[in-house]
Structures are given as C-alpha cells and as structure tokens.
Write a protein that holds these residues in place. Structure first.
Motif, short mmCIF file in Angstrom:
data_model
loop_
_atom_site.label_atom_id
_atom_site.label_comp_id
_atom_site.label_asym_id
_atom_site.label_seq_id
_atom_site.Cartn_x
_atom_site.Cartn_y
_atom_site.Cartn_z
N ARG A 19 50.77 31.96 23.47
CA ARG A 19 51.03 32.02 24.91
C ARG A 19 50.70 33.39 25.50
N GLU A 20 51.06 34.46 24.78
CA GLU A 20 50.81 35.82 25.30
C GLU A 20 49.32 36.07 25.51
N CYS A 21 48.51 35.70 24.52
CA CYS A 21 47.06 35.91 24.66
C CYS A 21 46.49 35.04 25.77
N ALA A 22 46.93 33.78 25.83
CA ALA A 22 46.43 32.88 26.87
C ALA A 22 46.79 33.39 28.25
N GLU A 23 48.00 33.91 28.40
CA GLU A 23 48.43 34.40 29.70
C GLU A 23 47.73 35.70 30.09
N SER A 24 47.30 36.47 29.08
CA SER A 24 46.62 37.73 29.40
C SER A 24 45.17 37.53 29.84
N SER A 50 42.20 36.06 32.19
CA SER A 50 42.07 35.67 33.58
C SER A 50 41.75 34.18 33.66
N SER A 51 41.96 33.59 34.81
CA SER A 51 41.69 32.15 34.96
C SER A 51 40.20 31.86 34.77
N GLU A 52 39.34 32.79 35.17
CA GLU A 52 37.90 32.61 34.97
C GLU A 52 37.56 32.58 33.49
N MET A 53 38.18 33.47 32.74
CA MET A 53 37.92 33.53 31.31
C MET A 53 38.44 32.28 30.62
N LYS A 54 39.61 31.79 31.03
CA LYS A 54 40.16 30.56 30.48
C LYS A 54 39.20 29.40 30.74
#
Length: 140
Positions: A103-108, A110-114
């Motif tokens: 979760r920590e890595c996913a939240e860090s 950006s939405s563009e990167m996700k």
C-alpha cells in the motif's frame, strides 16, 4: 484500434494469433478458458485444503507454481496472515499477502504512474502480521 475491431496479437502462452479487443488478459480465448479451469481447480483445492502450501497445491492440482503465483499477484488468491511465506512488493521488497505492490509504495506513486504501470486496487496487497503456510482465494 477502434471499439469495433480488435488488434491482432500473438498469444504469449500458445503462440497462436488472435484478435485482442482490449478487454481482460491479452491471451487467446482457448488459453483464457484453460486458465480459468486451472484457477477453479486451485480455488476448489484451497477451499478444501486450507492449510496447503503453494508446492502442495501445485503438486496435487497439476497447476504450475508460477501460475499459482500469478493468481496471487492478480489478487485472486491470498496468503493468510498465519503464513511465514509471502510475496514481495515489486518496488520495495516488503512482504505482502497478495498483489504486486504494498500500500505504501502504491500510494507514493502518482496517479499517472499508476495508470502507466496498470496498477489496479486488487494489485495492492496487504502486509502480513505473522504466521502457517496456507492459501486463501479472494472473492474477486
């Protein structure tokens, strides 16, 4: 590619050409059916043998360990809290029970990167608290 015609691709599993419509996995329909049948075999086995290890599940179902790990990465199976063996976050390496990222890595990210990495919520795994090597299937 538009919405009415697909893109011709080569199935990475069997090597046959197929028309990919941009929905679901990028494998041919025959391989999708085989994948679903293997998943259901694993799901049923895990349901009836909740204390099984990945190796046991693989041996008893005939489904390769890598395929079972794929189901874990996809969030379709979960490693229970009590297991001493877990997956690792693809970014930081911390232990997770399912998915690709903690979760920590996913939240860090950006939405563009996700969006670029194709990270969906089911690929964000929970960190374990402690535990025995068992598998669970998710309701997704």
């Amino acid at each position: 590619m538009n919405n009415t015609t697909g893109e011709i691709r080569v199935c990475p599993r069997c090597g046959k050409m197929f028309c990919y419509m941009g929905i679901d996995k990028a494998i041919c329909n025959k391989c999708k059916e085989e994948d679903e049948a293997e998943f259901n075999k694993v799901k049923e086995y895990v349901y009836n043998n909740s204390d099984a290890t990945i190796m046991q599940v693989s041996k008893d179902t005939g489904v390769r360990v890598n395929r079972i790990k794929t189901y874990l990465r996809e969030g379709r199976l979960m490693i229970p809290e009590s297991s001493p063996i877990f997956l690792n976050c693809e970014l930081c390496g911390t232990s997770i029970r399912y998915g690709r990222y903690c979760r920590e890595c996913a939240e860090s990210l950006s939405s563009e990167m996700k969006k670029e990495l194709h990270i969906d919520e089911y690929q964000i795994g929970e960190k374990p608290k402690n535990g025995l090597p068992k598998l669970r299937f998710s309701d997704q």
